[in-house]
Design a protein around this motif. Structure first.
Motif, mmCIF file in Angstrom:
data_model
loop_
_atom_site.group_PDB
_atom_site.id
_atom_site.type_symbol
_atom_site.label_atom_id
_atom_site.label_comp_id
_atom_site.label_asym_id
_atom_site.label_seq_id
_atom_site.Cartn_x
_atom_site.Cartn_y
_atom_site.Cartn_z
ATOM 1 N N MET A 1 0.837 -1.199 0.000
ATOM 2 C CA MET A 1 0.000 0.000 0.000
ATOM 3 C C MET A 1 0.871 1.247 0.000
ATOM 4 S SD MET A 1 -3.115 -0.917 2.598
ATOM 5 C CE MET A 1 -2.065 -1.744 3.779
ATOM 6 N N SER A 2 0.465 2.259 -0.741
ATOM 7 C CA SER A 2 1.238 3.482 -0.846
ATOM 8 C C SER A 2 1.214 4.245 0.463
ATOM 9 C CB SER A 2 0.646 4.352 -1.963
ATOM 10 O OG SER A 2 1.284 5.601 -1.973
ATOM 11 N N ALA A 3 2.375 4.890 0.761
ATOM 12 C CA ALA A 3 2.463 5.709 1.951
ATOM 13 C C ALA A 3 2.146 7.166 1.635
ATOM 14 C CB ALA A 3 3.855 5.590 2.562
ATOM 15 N N ALA A 4 1.700 7.440 0.396
ATOM 16 C CA ALA A 4 1.372 8.808 0.017
ATOM 17 C C ALA A 4 0.232 9.324 0.877
ATOM 18 C CB ALA A 4 0.982 8.848 -1.460
ATOM 19 N N PRO A 5 0.234 10.623 1.200
ATOM 20 C CA PRO A 5 -0.849 11.181 2.017
ATOM 21 C C PRO A 5 -2.209 10.982 1.346
ATOM 22 C CG PRO A 5 0.987 12.729 1.842
ATOM 23 C CD PRO A 5 1.267 11.623 0.867
ATOM 24 N N LEU A 6 -3.193 10.695 2.153
ATOM 25 C CA LEU A 6 -4.547 10.549 1.633
ATOM 26 C C LEU A 6 -5.118 11.919 1.293
ATOM 27 C CD1 LEU A 6 -5.979 7.972 4.196
ATOM 28 C CD2 LEU A 6 -5.422 7.520 1.811
ATOM 29 N N PRO A 7 -5.940 12.022 0.259
ATOM 30 C CA PRO A 7 -6.613 13.292 -0.018
ATOM 31 C C PRO A 7 -7.500 13.696 1.158
ATOM 32 C CG PRO A 7 -6.846 11.762 -1.857
ATOM 33 C CD PRO A 7 -6.278 10.982 -0.723
ATOM 34 N N ARG A 8 -7.631 14.985 1.358
ATOM 35 C CA ARG A 8 -8.445 15.462 2.480
ATOM 36 C C ARG A 8 -9.881 14.965 2.364
ATOM 37 N NH1 ARG A 8 -8.295 21.589 4.636
ATOM 38 N NH2 ARG A 8 -6.249 20.776 5.249
ATOM 39 N N ARG A 9 -10.406 14.870 1.139
ATOM 40 C CA ARG A 9 -11.790 14.422 0.978
ATOM 41 C C ARG A 9 -11.970 12.980 1.482
ATOM 42 N NH1 ARG A 9 -9.680 14.819 -4.157
ATOM 43 N NH2 ARG A 9 -9.411 12.862 -5.313
ATOM 44 N N VAL A 10 -10.914 12.155 1.381
ATOM 45 C CA VAL A 10 -10.994 10.794 1.903
ATOM 46 C C VAL A 10 -11.011 10.816 3.424
ATOM 47 C CG1 VAL A 10 -9.797 8.584 2.069
ATOM 48 C CG2 VAL A 10 -9.946 9.753 -0.131
ATOM 49 N N ARG A 11 -10.147 11.651 4.017
ATOM 50 C CA ARG A 11 -10.137 11.761 5.475
ATOM 51 C C ARG A 11 -11.496 12.226 5.994
ATOM 52 N NH1 ARG A 11 -4.781 15.425 5.833
ATOM 53 N NH2 ARG A 11 -3.294 14.000 4.870
ATOM 54 N N ILE A 12 -12.031 13.269 5.361
ATOM 55 C CA ILE A 12 -13.327 13.788 5.795
ATOM 56 C C ILE A 12 -14.418 12.759 5.541
ATOM 57 C CG2 ILE A 12 -15.077 15.563 5.370
ATOM 58 C CD1 ILE A 12 -12.803 17.495 4.735
ATOM 59 N N GLY A 13 -14.363 12.107 4.380
ATOM 60 C CA GLY A 13 -15.376 11.105 4.056
ATOM 61 C C GLY A 13 -15.382 9.978 5.066
ATOM 62 N N TYR A 14 -14.190 9.463 5.374
ATOM 63 C CA TYR A 14 -14.141 8.397 6.376
ATOM 64 C C TYR A 14 -14.640 8.904 7.732
ATOM 65 C CZ TYR A 14 -12.589 4.828 9.572
ATOM 66 O OH TYR A 14 -12.575 3.874 10.554
ATOM 67 N N ALA A 15 -14.220 10.093 8.129
ATOM 68 C CA ALA A 15 -14.612 10.628 9.436
ATOM 69 C C ALA A 15 -16.119 10.819 9.545
ATOM 70 C CB ALA A 15 -13.896 11.952 9.688
ATOM 71 N N LEU A 16 -16.788 11.089 8.422
ATOM 72 C CA LEU A 16 -18.244 11.280 8.459
ATOM 73 C C LEU A 16 -18.962 10.036 8.967
ATOM 74 C CD1 LEU A 16 -18.959 13.343 5.220
ATOM 75 C CD2 LEU A 16 -19.609 13.963 7.563
ATOM 76 N N GLY A 17 -18.349 8.863 8.817
ATOM 77 C CA GLY A 17 -18.976 7.665 9.366
ATOM 78 C C GLY A 17 -19.178 7.746 10.863
ATOM 79 N N SER A 18 -18.359 8.558 11.545
ATOM 80 C CA SER A 18 -18.497 8.712 12.996
ATOM 81 C C SER A 18 -19.746 9.504 13.373
ATOM 82 C CB SER A 18 -17.252 9.393 13.576
ATOM 83 O OG SER A 18 -16.155 8.505 13.548
ATOM 84 N N VAL A 19 -20.323 10.210 12.413
ATOM 85 C CA VAL A 19 -21.621 10.843 12.679
ATOM 86 C C VAL A 19 -22.660 9.764 12.968
ATOM 87 C CG1 VAL A 19 -23.469 12.263 11.697
ATOM 88 C CG2 VAL A 19 -21.070 12.854 11.282
ATOM 89 N N ALA A 20 -22.555 8.643 12.257
ATOM 90 C CA ALA A 20 -23.481 7.530 12.487
ATOM 91 C C ALA A 20 -23.146 6.786 13.774
ATOM 92 C CB ALA A 20 -23.456 6.571 11.300
ATOM 93 N N THR A 21 -21.868 6.436 13.966
ATOM 94 C CA THR A 21 -21.508 5.666 15.161
ATOM 95 C C THR A 21 -21.725 6.483 16.424
ATOM 96 O OG1 THR A 21 -19.174 6.309 15.000
ATOM 97 C CG2 THR A 21 -19.831 4.283 13.893
#
Length: 441
Positions: A1-21
């Motif tokens: 897996m690449s160690a390149a930084p994730l795009p901000r939209r991916v970080r925000i998108g993943y974090a939005l799942g915590s709105v549900a949890t």
């Protein structure tokens, strides 16, 4: 897996799942027990059982959901399809949960809630477990994974604060069954937001190989039995989760029957959760200076002090009660920060000693233990209400005997204080030193 930084939209998108949890992890513990006792007229002891059983079911469902998602093959990745299916099903079941018709039979009302809550628990397991597993497959970079988690924690804290603070306010603004229905639909909308946000926000995230589930439930329990430090840390967490679950379940009763203001439930909840936005860095600094175990003990002491202060709630003005709940919130924040920081230490030392990487096993059992503790909390509180002669009612609040009012206070003060006191013993049995952790890493 690449160690390149994730795009901000991916970080925000993943974090939005915590709105549900965050929303589902908060609102039922805060309002489901009052809904059962004071709207559907279910006896306190039975209401506590209804709240407990579906959440306890998660302990059994989580490993099943993990194995199924591990083996799932899809061009969307092994986890993302479950986010959409599980999250939307959770939202639908949650809206149904607080929309029970006015049945002539209390048994029918209790059955409605029980079945809907089982549906919620099942759907949540198939959302939560794949969601938690995703970071290991999105990036293999340690620093990038830390950044991803920091976004998730920020969104989680805000989701808990908004859903827990707004839900009682929405219910009280409309009133009665309609208030609960409106609240249920509002939280269901938050669940949809978190689900859709996580699903579409991670569509361009790297897809790594799924991680194999390690062993059966029996194998996992055997690992716990062999890892003494993990066992004592988990025991401490569960005791304190039980205490917090009992306190959260009592906030609404405290507002209505002790403070005489239903709107005080929102204020009380914000006082418990709000400090996390301010004091988390302070607890981290304290732990860096004095050590994680010392920090955990200090946070537990503050948490216990807040619980003890609440024993006089029916003799204090409202502002003093809010101050006591604020103390609870300060301690609660630290009691969340430190065990999460100590868990990776336990896993690292275990890996160094055994030669086997079992972090996933520890994390799975940790999540199940915390879930069980939080689920038992409202059940314990309901038993205290029942022992105090609490009078359940339908739609209109009943006049409570003095013993019930006393039970309302004891259930969110003395009972949690005793549990926290016991947790000091289990924490004292945790033996890992910073030197052992550094050597393992």
């Amino acid at each position: 897996m690449s160690a390149a930084p994730l795009p901000r939209r991916v970080r925000i998108g993943y974090a939005l799942g915590s709105v549900a949890t965050g929303s589902f992890g908060t609102v039922p513990g805060l309002l489901l027990l009052p809904y059962l006792t004071d709207t559907l007229g279910i006896a306190a002891a039975l209401a506590g059982l209804i709240v407990l059983l579906p959440k306890a079911l998660d302990v059994l469902l989580n490993p099943v959901a993990g194995r199924i998602s591990d083996r799932h093959v899809s061009p969307l990745g092994p986890r993302r399809p479950f986010l959409l299916r599980g999250g939307l099903a959770l939202a639908a079941c949650f809206a149904v949960l607080f929309a029970a018709p006015a049945f002539d039979s209390k048994v029918a009302g209790a059955s409605w809630v029980l079945l809907a809550f089982v549906g919620c628990a099942t759907a949540y397991a198939f959302f939560q477990v794949p969601y938690i597993a995703m970071p290991a497959e999105i990036t293999g970079d340690y620093t990038e994974r830390t950044r991803l988690m920091s976004w998730r924690v920020a969104f989680l804290t805000l989701a808990i604060l908004i859903s827990g603070g707004a839900s009682p306010a929405i219910r009280d603004a409309i009133g009665g069954r309609d208030g609960y229905r409106a609240m249920g639909l509002t939280v269901a909308a938050l669940l949809v937001l978190g689900t859709v946000g996580a699903y579409y926000g991670t569509r361009r995230a790297p897809i790594g190989p799924a991680q194999e589930t390690t062993g059966t439930l029996r194998d996992q329990l055997r690992v716990v039995a062999q890892a003494a430090d993990f066992r004592w840390l988990l025991s401490t967490l569960m005791l304190q989760a039980l205490a917090i679950g009992s306190m959260l379940a009592g906030i609404d009763y405290l507002a209505r029957y002790v403070l005489g203001d239903p709107g005080a439930a929102s204020i009380g909840f914000v006082c418990v959760v709000g400090p996390a936005l301010l004091v988390s860095p302070l607890w981290l600094a304290f732990g860096n200076k004095f050590g994680k175990k010392t920090g955990y003990a200090a946070a537990s002491a503050v948490l216990g002090l807040g619980a003890i202060a609440l024993t006089a709630a029916n003799h204090l003005p409202a502002w003093c009660v809010y101050a006591a709940t604020g103390i609870v919130g300060i301690g609660f924040t630290g009691a969340q920060v430190f065990p999460l920081a100590m868990l990776p230490d336990v896993a690292a030392v275990d890996a160094a000693r055994s030669g086997v990487r079992r972090a996933g096993v520890f994390t799975g059992i940790w999540t199940a233990g915390e879930t069980l503790g939080l689920a038992l909390g409202p059940g314990v509180y309901a038993l205290v209400l029942a022992a105090g002669g609490y009078v359940s009612s339908t739609d209109q609040a009943a006049v409570q005997p003095g013993s019930a009012v006393t039970a309302i206070v004891l259930g969110l003060s003395v009972v949690p204080a005793v549990l926290i006191a016991i947790s000091f013993f289990t924490l004292s049995r945790y033996r890992l030193t910073p030197e052992e952790v550094l050597e393992a890493r």
